[in-house]
Design an enzyme around this catalytic site. Structure first.
Site, PDB file in Angstrom:
ATOM      1  CB  SER A 468      -5.609   5.830  14.111  1.00  0.00           C
ATOM      2  OG  SER A 468      -5.636   4.504  13.715  1.00  0.00           O
ATOM      3  CG  ASP A 469      -1.438   2.979   9.035  1.00  0.00           C
ATOM      4  OD1 ASP A 469      -1.451   3.779   8.249  1.00  0.00           O
ATOM      5  OD2 ASP A 469      -1.537   1.883   9.089  1.00  0.00           O
ATOM      6  CE  LYS A 470      -7.502   3.370   4.161  1.00  0.00           C
ATOM      7  NZ  LYS A 470      -7.593   1.767   4.059  1.00  0.00           N
ATOM      8  CB  THR A 471      -3.767   0.205   5.679  1.00  0.00           C
ATOM      9  OG1 THR A 471      -4.075   1.154   4.662  1.00  0.00           O
ATOM     10  CG2 THR A 471      -3.616  -1.282   5.068  1.00  0.00           C
TER      11      THR A 471
END
Length: 1075
Positions: A468-471
């Protein structure tokens, strides 16, 4: 001209741009829009048919691409005959041969070398040319304008535009147009081996004269095509409703005139202007910038906005010009990238790259090069189709051999064998699979998730790793104040709570909040979406006022002067007067300042308790404040300190003391005002960070309990990434210590593991080979400072470990990994156009927690399909065994053609279809993900098939032997045999439901079985049916015998189900080989 500029231009003189894929002749994008104006008040309006020509926005254009030349850079696609002939006409046959050899060498050479080298080497080979932003970042604005023969005031001459557009093309990206309906139908057939097998069976049945089988199989195929097509069309319609066409437009200068045009019309050399709230229309070398801050999170993944200016960037390595290395993407402060958002200030610049030559375009090209992957269920269905094909030929062969041994006509035996082989193929399988998937997609739509393709919803059920991308995915992508500190007090705010009580706020905390709002350049009011527009820090300082139900103090404040923030002084200051009366008089000018804790504290001599109390700031108090700030920053929070004084920003050094009536001594006699401003009153500091989305932490916890490894990938620094990971509850550091010895050296993973960091950075990945990264990713849950290539490398490493990978993201930089993953999940609200285009599923409300019910659906769907398969295969095996045994021993056929047809309807009809809608198993999320190589029919299920088939065969043969009084088969004997088979088959349907599913949980199954039971009684007792199915009414004793046999079968099945539940409890999952 500077040396760096000279170097850059000497290389640019012979530059070759990235190959631009010429599009088919079609009207320019502007032909589909109208109502352009010179200002922002009149946005372009699309024509009624514009939606069909674009995907999500005008940046993504739907038209077919074709290559004008045969080049190895055309994404690996083969050239058309037209392009080959054009090459021959220009370069001759030798030129064509050289291009072909170069193409093959480039493809094969790259693949072979990739196996040996690290990702850094691969990246260099994949991108041999430096992008335009990398070149012009180190060239002055004047030289850039000179290169493009443009002017900052007049822009490009219109006469230059046609030639530039011919060279560079339109500023847009071509995506595939929607496939015609007939093509979609055809692909559903030829891309599915199981459907092809069924079509072949229907054809053979028709040729052999078995019209009933041919018709039933054809109807099954048509049902599959129709259901799948209709549901995917519904998903497309939902996407169209979610994504209204967004025209990307811009303001530019040509021939000295200000124009408002679609961004598609830009060419390199155009002068564009932009201000707060605008999207950058292309890659731009800044010429002027005033307080310009740009949000580049969609491109780099960093949450904080980047401050931009027109100054030429330094090279990354600071080495000699000949070995100079371009600054990193995030460090090119004089470049504004296509698709990024202006958060504060204004600026202008010259377009240096459009379309695929932009940094956005480089990532888009990476995405295009990624091939779509088939889902695990599709692969399993393909494998099952091959196995059933082998079984069909085996049955035909065995029957023919039996006929030869018994000296029976081979054509007759071949006909029997074909009939049995066709009967063995579960034509209802595609139907139940498609219907079950369609129902799953419908249920997901109620959870605010749009699934583009049916098989994608099941793929989530087999996911073992979520990258998962964080931002913007795990976090909100908006800075939020969570802590406020003064010398005597600390206030903690829950980011998940919208409104906090302001009743107990002390004067010091209130003062800190007021300074944060006054020393602020965000918009004075909220926009149409209800949010402030401005730099993320400024917006956070205003939002905290709303959460505490405090009024915006800017309404009563008149700003007279300002000193903007810059990286050298590290603070921002404003001064002005308040319209209302204050403690110090109604008209006295006040000075407010905010910035880094060091920059602010160094300028303070007092600290604030209340308006009437500002004690001196001694060294002990100063050290306490610094310690608090450092502890806060170590947890990944951004610290913004606040202070105030009296007077103007420009003349502050002349002011009297703040705490006494005597004159204020300056720090020195220097005329430098910054050195004299050491008498400020420190108020406190606010701490903020990009908080996790609501429910994300709980969702991650449940996913990890279910055996799914959740991995966070971000462009942020290690410290920030690890702090967020801990807040989210990620399992950090599994197995890193054990494997970290494989890499050594300064800054290597062993050093990271030794420090307890458990975080891999992009630099570390660059130093690893594919084998080393494959070994490491299993024990790392946080990846920091990553680029799109790193994300693709991480996904590929998990694939090489046999994992089924889901990738979630919302930015342009996530798109290649979204497409490379087994299933890509994009955000609906914050997701970029390219991310939505690459994804398989879109979360309408940006809620990461929606993945939980999606995984439940996926696991439940696969589980139900397995139960359905067990029932179908056990029924088919029982029927095959009965007919084969009677054929081998020369006995009368226990079932006639109409009775076999009714059994076939049961096998493929409502009772079997009802198994596909079993409710979600309550313990499904506790089961670990299944292995990628696990067959759809496991050994445990195969044993269940044999058990169920044996129950039917033994019970039916018992009745057959019990009823058969002589060698002649009477109607009574055949009716008893037929009824026993149907009763036992219905018991098999009921008992092959989910192990934890009660007998009344699946009402549809109970209803269809009851109707089938009554239908069977009608076949026996209704005279009209008796004549068709060659049956007769059974006596009470015969019916009692059949019901007792069915009851015995029910009891034995129940014992088998209890044994399986016991094994599952002991194993904590599926028995035996099931993972």
């Amino acid at each position: 001209m500077s040396s760096s500029s000279s170097y850059g231009l000497s290389h640019l003189s012979g530059r070759t741009t990235l190959p631009y894929a010429q599009r088919s002749p079609s009207p320019p994008a502007s032909a589909y829009f109208s109502n352009f104006g010179p200002d922002h008040d009149h946005d372009p309006e699309p024509t009624p048919d514009a939606d069909s020509h674009f995907a999500y926005s005008t940046t993504l254009r739907r038209h077919q691409q074709h290559s004008e030349s045969f080049s190895p850079n055309t994404s690996g696609s083969f050239p058309t005959l037209g392009s080959l002939s054009s090459v021959v006409s220009v370069e001759g046959t030798s030129g064509l041969w050289k291009r072909a050899v170069g193409f093959v060498k480039s493809r094969l050479g790259l693949q072979e070398q990739d196996l040996e080298n690290g990702y850094a080497d691969t990246a260099r080979k994949d991108s041999p040319q430096e992008t335009s932003s990398g070149k012009f970042a180190h060239i002055s604005a004047e030289d850039t304008l000179s290169h493009f023969q443009s002017s900052p005031t007049n822009g490009l001459p219109s006469s230059h535009v046609p030639a530039l557009r011919e060279e560079y093309g339109y500023n847009e990206f071509s995506v595939s147009a929607p496939e015609p309906v007939l093509i979609k139908f055809a692909k559903t057939v030829y891309e599915s081996p199981l459907i092809l097998l069924l079509c072949g069976s229907a054809l053979v049945s028709a040729l052999m004269g078995n019209i009933d089988d041919a018709v039933s199989i054809t109807v099954a195929v048509l049902i599959v095509l129709t259901v799948g097509f209709v549901q995917e069309r519904r998903s497309e319609k939902s996407l169209e409703a979610l994504n209204k066409l967004v025209p990307h437009h811009c303001h530019l200068i040509r021939d000295g005139q200000a124009l408002h045009v679609l961004a598609n019309e830009l060419v390199p050399g155009d002068i564009v202007t932009f201000t707060t709230g605008d999207r950058i229309p292309a890659d731009v070398r800044l010429v002027s910038a005033v307080d310009l801050e740009i949000d580049e999170s969609s491109l780099t993944g960093e949450t904080t906005s980047r401050r931009k200016d027109a100054e030429t960037c330094m090279h990354a390595n600071g080495g000699a010009i000949g070995a100079a290395e371009a600054a990193a993407l995030a460090e090119r402060t004089c470049i504004a990238y296509m698709g990024t958002l202006v958060k504060n200030g204004r600026g202008s610049g010259v377009v240096i790259a459009t379309g695929k030559d932009t940094e956005f375009g480089v990532i888009f090209s990476m995405m295009e090069d990624v091939e779509e992957r088939r889902t695990p269920l599709q692969l399993k269905m393909d494998e099952l189709a091959k196995q059933l094909s082998i079984l069909s030929f085996g049955v035909i062969g065995i029957i023919c051999v039996i006929g030869v041994l018994q000296r029976r006509p081979w054509l007759e035996m071949f006909t029997i064998g074909v009939s049995l082989a066709v009967a063995a193929i579960p034509e209802g399988l595609p139907i139940v699979t498609t219907v079950t998937l369609a129902l799953g997609v419908l249920r997901m739509s109620r959870h605010k998730a749009i699934v583009k393709k049916l098989h994608s919803v099941e793929a989530l059920g087999s996911v073992s790793v979520i990258c998962s991308d964080k931002t913007g995915t795990l976090t909100k992508n908006e800075q939020t104040v969570t802590e406020l500190y003064t010398v005597d007090e600390a206030v903690h705010l829950d980011p998940a709570t919208q409104v906090h009580s302001a009743g107990r706020i002390t004067p010091a905390v209130r003062k800190a909040l007021e300074i944060g709002a006054l020393c602020n350049n965000a918009s004075l009011s909220r926009n149409e979406e209800g949010v402030y527009v401005g730099q993320s820090t400024d917006v956070a300082l205003l939002n905290v006022l709303s959460s505490l139900s405090l009024d915006d103090p800017r309404k009563n404040f008149t700003r007279l002067s300002e000193k903007p923030f810059n990286s050298e002084i590290k603070y921002m200051a404003v001064s002005g007067t308040h319209s209302g009366p204050t403690v110090n008089g109604p008209s006295q000018e006040m000075h407010y300042i905010k910035g880094s804790i060091d920059a602010i504290l160094d300028r303070c001599k007092f600290y604030y308790v209340s308006d009437s109390s500002t004690p001196g700031l001694d060294s002990h108090t100063r050290s306490i404040i610094l310690q608090k700030a450092q502890n806060t920053a170590s947890r990944g929070l951004r610290v913004i300190a606040m202070a105030y004084g009296y007077g103007s920003v420009d003349s502050y050094g002349k002011l009297p003391s703040l705490a006494s009536s005597g004159p204020v001594p300056s720090r020195s006699a220097s005329p430098n005002l910054d050195q004299q401003k050491s008498n400020l009153v420190f108020v406190g500091f606010q701490a903020m960070f990009d908080p996790p989305r609501k429910g994300v932490s709980d969702a991650i916890g449940l996913l990890q309990k279910a055996g799914v490894q959740v991995v966070m990938i971000t462009g942020d620094a290690e410290q920030t990434a690890l702090a967020i990971a801990k807040d989210l509850g990620l399992i950090v550091g599994r197995g890193v210590h054990a494997s970290s010895q494989s890499i050594s050296g300064p800054g290597s993973l062993s050093a990271v593991a030794g420090s307890g960091s458990y975080c891999l950075t992009g630099q570390m990945i660059d130093r690893m080979s594919k084998g080393q990264l494959k070994e490491m990713v299993g024990g790392v849950s946080v990846f920091a400072r990553t680029t799109p290539r790193h994300k693709m490398a991480i996904v590929e490493a998990f694939h090489s470990r046999g994992a089924v990978v889901a990738m979630t993201g919302d930015g342009v930089n996530d798109a290649p990994a979204l497409k490379m993953a087994d299933i890509g999940v994009s955000m609906g609200k914050s997701g970029t156009d390219v991310a939505k285009e690459a994804a398989d599923m879109i979360l309408v409300d940006d809620n990461f927690s929606t993945i939980l019910p999606a995984i439940e659906e996926g696991k439940s769907i696969f589980h139900n399909i397995q139960n359905f398969l067990v029932f179908q295969l056990s029924t088919a095996a029982a029927a095959l065994a009965m007919i084969t045994l009677s054929t081998m021993f020369g006995l009368s056929n226990p079932l006639n053609a109409m009775q076999i047809l009714f059994i076939n309807i049961l096998m493929d009809g409502p009772p079997s279809q009802s198994l596909g809608v079993d409710p979600v198993d309550p313990i499904v999320m506790r089961r670990p993900p299944r292995r990628k190589d696990e067959p759809i029919i496991s050994k445990r299920l195969l044993y269940r098939v044999l058990f169920s088939a044996s129950m039917i065969v033994i019970g039916t043969l018992y009745i057959y032997a019990y009823a058969l009084s002589d060698d002649h088969m009477t109607k009574r004997e055949q009716s008893m045999t037929f009824t026993s088979f149907v009763f036992l088959d219905l018991i098999s349907a009921i008992q092959n439901r989910g192990l934890s599913c009660s007998i009344t949980a699946n009402r549809m199954l109970l209803t269809t079985v009851s109707i089938s039971f009554l239908s069977q009684l009608a076949l026996i007792y209704v005279p009209f049916m008796q004549s068709i199915f060659q049956t007769e009414a059974l006596g009470s004793s015969d019916m009692t015998t059949l019901l007792c046999l069915a009851g015995l079968s029910f009891g034995l099945h129940e014992a088998r189900r209890r044994w399986e539940r016991k094994i599952e409890r002991e194993m904590g999952g599926w028995p035996g080989e099931m993972v």
